[in-house]
Design an enzyme around this catalytic site. Structure first.
Site, PDB file in Angstrom:
ATOM      1  N   HIS A 180       0.854  -1.200   0.000  1.00  0.00           N
ATOM      2  CA  HIS A 180       0.000   0.000   0.000  1.00  0.00           C
ATOM      3  C   HIS A 180       0.888   1.247   0.000  1.00  0.00           C
ATOM      4  O   HIS A 180       1.308   1.728   1.043  1.00  0.00           O
ATOM      5  CB  HIS A 180      -0.921  -0.023   1.225  1.00  0.00           C
ATOM      6  CG  HIS A 180      -2.025   1.003   1.183  1.00  0.00           C
ATOM      7  ND1 HIS A 180      -2.034   2.073   0.319  1.00  0.00           N
ATOM      8  CD2 HIS A 180      -3.161   1.096   1.906  1.00  0.00           C
ATOM      9  CE1 HIS A 180      -3.143   2.797   0.527  1.00  0.00           C
ATOM     10  NE2 HIS A 180      -3.839   2.220   1.482  1.00  0.00           N
ATOM     11  N   HIS A 183      -2.479   7.014  -1.197  1.00  0.00           N
ATOM     12  CA  HIS A 183      -3.464   7.723  -0.350  1.00  0.00           C
ATOM     13  C   HIS A 183      -2.909   8.446   0.860  1.00  0.00           C
ATOM     14  O   HIS A 183      -3.636   8.709   1.811  1.00  0.00           O
ATOM     15  CB  HIS A 183      -4.573   6.754   0.100  1.00  0.00           C
ATOM     16  CG  HIS A 183      -5.205   6.007  -1.036  1.00  0.00           C
ATOM     17  ND1 HIS A 183      -6.004   4.907  -0.877  1.00  0.00           N
ATOM     18  CD2 HIS A 183      -5.144   6.206  -2.378  1.00  0.00           C
ATOM     19  CE1 HIS A 183      -6.411   4.453  -2.054  1.00  0.00           C
ATOM     20  NE2 HIS A 183      -5.887   5.227  -2.985  1.00  0.00           N
ATOM     21  N   TYR A 185      -0.559   7.347   3.094  1.00  0.00           N
ATOM     22  CA  TYR A 185      -0.046   6.534   4.206  1.00  0.00           C
ATOM     23  C   TYR A 185       1.485   6.450   4.110  1.00  0.00           C
ATOM     24  O   TYR A 185       2.095   7.105   3.270  1.00  0.00           O
ATOM     25  CB  TYR A 185      -0.737   5.164   4.212  1.00  0.00           C
ATOM     26  CG  TYR A 185      -2.221   5.323   4.472  1.00  0.00           C
ATOM     27  CD1 TYR A 185      -2.690   5.711   5.736  1.00  0.00           C
ATOM     28  CD2 TYR A 185      -3.153   5.181   3.452  1.00  0.00           C
ATOM     29  CE1 TYR A 185      -4.050   5.911   5.970  1.00  0.00           C
ATOM     30  CE2 TYR A 185      -4.516   5.383   3.685  1.00  0.00           C
ATOM     31  CZ  TYR A 185      -4.950   5.753   4.939  1.00  0.00           C
ATOM     32  OH  TYR A 185      -6.285   5.972   5.173  1.00  0.00           O
TER      33      TYR A 185
HETATM   34  C1  LIG Z   1     -14.864   1.639   2.536  1.00  0.00           C
HETATM   35  C2  LIG Z   1     -13.602   1.834   1.748  1.00  0.00           C
HETATM   36  C3  LIG Z   1     -12.382   1.432   2.283  1.00  0.00           C
HETATM   37  C4  LIG Z   1     -11.200   1.588   1.550  1.00  0.00           C
HETATM   38  N1  LIG Z   1     -10.024   1.099   2.067  1.00  0.00           N
HETATM   39  C5  LIG Z   1      -8.905   1.088   1.305  1.00  0.00           C
HETATM   40  C6  LIG Z   1      -7.738   0.396   1.730  1.00  0.00           C
HETATM   41  O1  LIG Z   1      -7.686  -0.240   2.802  1.00  0.00           O
HETATM   42  N2  LIG Z   1      -6.652   0.447   0.919  1.00  0.00           N
HETATM   43  C7  LIG Z   1      -6.673   1.115  -0.263  1.00  0.00           C
HETATM   44  O2  LIG Z   1      -5.649   1.151  -0.948  1.00  0.00           O
HETATM   45  N3  LIG Z   1      -7.775   1.746  -0.710  1.00  0.00           N
HETATM   46  C8  LIG Z   1      -8.900   1.719   0.029  1.00  0.00           C
HETATM   47  N4  LIG Z   1     -10.055   2.281  -0.472  1.00  0.00           N
HETATM   48  C9  LIG Z   1     -10.077   2.808  -1.847  1.00  0.00           C
HETATM   49  C10 LIG Z   1     -10.584   1.718  -2.824  1.00  0.00           C
HETATM   50  O3  LIG Z   1      -9.641   0.665  -2.944  1.00  0.00           O
HETATM   51  C11 LIG Z   1     -10.857   2.271  -4.224  1.00  0.00           C
HETATM   52  O4  LIG Z   1      -9.649   2.748  -4.773  1.00  0.00           O
HETATM   53  C12 LIG Z   1     -11.901   3.382  -4.218  1.00  0.00           C
HETATM   54  O5  LIG Z   1     -13.040   2.993  -3.470  1.00  0.00           O
HETATM   55  C13 LIG Z   1     -12.327   3.748  -5.643  1.00  0.00           C
HETATM   56  O6  LIG Z   1     -12.911   2.631  -6.278  1.00  0.00           O
HETATM   57  P1  LIG Z   1     -14.531   2.529  -6.458  1.00  0.00           P
HETATM   58  O7  LIG Z   1     -14.922   3.828  -7.080  1.00  0.00           O
HETATM   59  O8  LIG Z   1     -14.716   1.355  -7.364  1.00  0.00           O
HETATM   60  O9  LIG Z   1     -15.122   2.357  -5.103  1.00  0.00           O
HETATM   61  C14 LIG Z   1     -11.234   2.176   0.265  1.00  0.00           C
HETATM   62  C15 LIG Z   1     -12.473   2.594  -0.259  1.00  0.00           C
HETATM   63  C16 LIG Z   1     -13.639   2.416   0.451  1.00  0.00           C
HETATM   64  C17 LIG Z   1     -14.956   2.828  -0.169  1.00  0.00           C
END
Ligand SMILES: Cc1cc2nc3c(=O)[nH]c(=O)nc-3n(C[C@H](O)[C@H](O)[C@H](O)COP(=O)(O)O)c2cc1C
Length: 376
Positions: A180, A183, A185
């Site tokens: 990871h 974002h 981190y």
């Molecule tokens: C509830 C939630 C938790 C997420 N947790 C993570 C995470 O742990 N690690 C990460 O890299 N991105 C995380 N994301 C981002 C998602 O992996 C993804 O990039 C983002 O939701 C956009 O995709 P989508 O439009 O298909 O939802 C999270 C997103 C959501 C909605």
């Protein structure tokens, strides 16, 4: 020529159902479950509900699951007692069951290895007293204080923690790992000049800022078999800064990605919030497209796939524009990127992939945030 909904559905199934490989791993189709933190693992242990949450999606056609972020074994890695940990006997035993169940359902799975760095505010058990750590003790909103700039010994400890987690992932049956680096981190805090103000070998130009990440990749690579895939997720945007950018130009992006590819990354996961937006001027390529072009590695795109009513109506042939899905399919047909990750749409509907692959678009429903509340 009129594009009909049935042309689009057949095309979607054809393009998305092709297998593809990442290093030694064959992924049965192009649909990836995006990593999503769920906080349903008390004590950091993924239980039976987490096992069935992931295996349900593998059984319903997701080719590759990237698990929610899971903390590596370093005392400052996380802050929640409900986020799964990727260290400790009970925690790893829970994860082994997840991997086994996903395989039994015909899917592939990698854990997303995570250290939150300066995002840590207050820790819960087992390490409530551990400090927040980061490249310069700066938070992603630019504020200073409340954490420590990492020493060389701290850096070495964290690098070793990622390597241990990767070795454990292989030992307990996962198909690879995702690091990871996105974002805002820890890894991203080093990559981004907004949080990395170091003047030593880990700070300065893009190559120096990529050094910490490259050391992690190299250590992970050395800790696992040569055919064990290592995926690296990164983003321009940060949790506290949607407009932040790691790289303003393709040249800057290349300076960051090239050392990571050289250190042993097998595929990149370029995290964007809207996959159809061009990343730089004078080209239609999105971030995943640029990543593949610059590194030659397989790339995963992501961002608002299948979320809105228009996308669904396009499948259902209700006269909506077909731009949503056709844009994605056009890009995949051109091999701009190799895989598409789907996040919220897969929370809303565990059977999303099976429905899309089989053309059952009339059964898709728009995303509702209520789906965040359960592990269904
Ligand atoms: C509830 C939630 C938790 C997420 N947790 C993570 C995470 O742990 N690690 C990460 O890299 N991105 C995380 N994301 C981002 C998602 O992996 C993804 O990039 C983002 O939701 C956009 O995709 P989508 O439009 O298909 O939802 C999270 C997103 C959501 C909605």
């Amino acid at each position: 020529m009129t594009v009909t909904a049935s042309d689009t559905t057949a095309r979607a199934a054809g393009i998305l159902s092709r297998p593809a490989t990442i290093n030694g791993l064959t992924v049965p189709n192009r649909i990836v479950m995006a990593p999503m933190t769920r906080m349903f693992s008390p004590g950091g242990v993924p239980g039976e509900d987490v096992v069935s949450y992931y295996s349900r999606r593998a059984a319903a056609g997701v080719g590759l699951i990237v698990t929610e972020g899971t903390y590596v074994g370093h005392e400052s890695a996380g802050q929640s007692g409900r986020v799964p940990r990727f260290h400790g006997e009970e925690q790893l035993a829970g994860w082994a069951k997840v991997a086994e169940a996903v395989h039994a359902a015909g899917g592939t799975i990698v854990p997303q290895l995570w250290h939150i760095g300066m995002v840590r505010e207050q820790g819960q058990a087992p390490y409530p007293e551990a400090p927040a750590v980061g490249p310069s003790g700066v938070r992603t909103d630019g504020t200073e204080g409340g954490g420590n700039a990492m020493t060389q010994a701290d850096i070495d400890d964290v690098v070793a923690a990622f390597a241990r987690a990767a070795a454990d992932a292989e030992r307990i049956g996962f198909d690879g790992v995702e690091l990871h680096g996105a974002h805002g981190y820890l890894i991203d805090q080093f990559l981004w000049s907004g949080t990395n103000r170091r003047t030593d070998a880990y700070g300065g130009d893009p190559v120096a800022r990529a050094r910490f990440a490259a050391e992690i990749v190299a250590a992970v690579r050395a800790a696992v078999s040569p055919g064990f895939p290592v995926v690296f997720r990164y983003s321009q945007w940060k949790q506290d800064a949607y407009d932040a950018r790691l790289a303003e130009t393709p040249q800057e992006l290349e300076a960051i990605l090239a050392p990571l590819a050289a250190a042993g990354v097998d595929a990149f996961h370029a995290s964007t919030r809207r996959y159809w937006l061009p990343e730089f001027e004078d080209s239609d390529l999105n971030l995943a497209g640029w990543t593949k072009k610059l590194t030659g590695k397989p790339a995963i795109t992501v961002g608002s796939v299948g979320l809105n009513g228009e996308f669904i109506k396009a499948f259902q042939g209700e006269g909506a524009e077909l731009a949503g899905i056709d844009n994605l399919l056009d890009r995949m047909e051109r091999d701009e990127f190799d895989f598409v990750a789907v996040g919220r749409a897969l929370l809303q509907d565990p059977h999303w992939a099976a429905k899309v692959l089989a053309g059952r678009f009339d059964e898709l429903a728009p995303y509702e945030p209520a789906s965040l509340r359960t592990l269904s």
